[in-house]
Design an enzyme around this catalytic site. Sequence first.
Site, PDB file in Angstrom:
ATOM      1  N   ASP A 134       0.800  -1.234   0.000  1.00  0.00           N
ATOM      2  CA  ASP A 134       0.000   0.000   0.000  1.00  0.00           C
ATOM      3  C   ASP A 134       0.827   1.276   0.000  1.00  0.00           C
ATOM      4  OD1 ASP A 134      -2.126  -1.723   0.245  1.00  0.00           O
ATOM      5  OD2 ASP A 134      -3.006  -0.718   1.988  1.00  0.00           O
ATOM      6  N   HIS A 159       3.839  -2.011   3.278  1.00  0.00           N
ATOM      7  CA  HIS A 159       3.777  -0.696   2.651  1.00  0.00           C
ATOM      8  C   HIS A 159       5.084  -0.339   1.947  1.00  0.00           C
ATOM      9  CE1 HIS A 159       0.566  -0.473   5.671  1.00  0.00           C
ATOM     10  NE2 HIS A 159       0.027   0.507   4.953  1.00  0.00           N
TER      11      HIS A 159
END
Length: 274
Positions: free
Chosen positions: A87, A233
């Site tokens: 992400d 992430h």
Amino acid sequence: MNAAVAAPGQPRRWIPTPLIGGAAAVHAGALAALAVSPATWPWAAGGVIASHGALAWAGLWPRSALLGHNWTTLPESAGASIAITIDDGPDPDVTPRMLDLLDAHSARATFFCIGERAREHPRIVEAIVARGHAVENHSQRHRHHFSLTGPGAMRREIDAAQTTLREITGVRPLFFRAPAGLRNPFLEPVLCGLGLHLASWTRRGFDTCTSDAALVAQRLLNGFAARDILLVHDGHAARDANGAPVALAALDTVLREAAHRGLATVTLREAIVG
């Protein structure tokens, strides 16, 4: 909630969940009670407040299916596979290094990209796709108040990212992940209209706020099994004492363990859409 649903990609009819239907019934009942006997207003108000509290709580639980369908694990047809989801990128420093790491493990991943960041770094997004990975929708601006917006603003934000990512990659995103995983009851109707499906995760490592890669890997591997959807992430990445993004070392550990267990890595598209 991973029951059989229409495949992502086409608009579909929104069907309210029992929680949303129940909240609507409480509102209707409160209005009816007030019409018959205004003195019942404390009970009516209490019921409405309680229903709003339940809806808010469901929106604060990223893995909940109480507000609509939510992919938290891969379908049974995925077999001995896991999905790595990444992400908040693309990030000009972290994402290329993450792509190299995935190549080293012959692994595929799903990148939930922010539209504005994709506009700033289109070559990185193109590289994600060229190297065999999938790009999905993580909103246009990743605003922290996303879950407080109404359906119109929510649709504009998601649709803007759809346009941005499609223009760069040539492929229309099929999945959406809400910023921080937070949402409200308006999200599912918007996703239905856009032909998107919500995807969260089985577990995450909290690698944006933890500077210990071993601890991040431990969280990701706690209960690790086939059909997991794991979250790390490339954007907003926390770094260790030496300045290295902890997600890289943690993901390396996870991919080594996956290989040891004979688990393949697939994108959400491969596992869910086929």
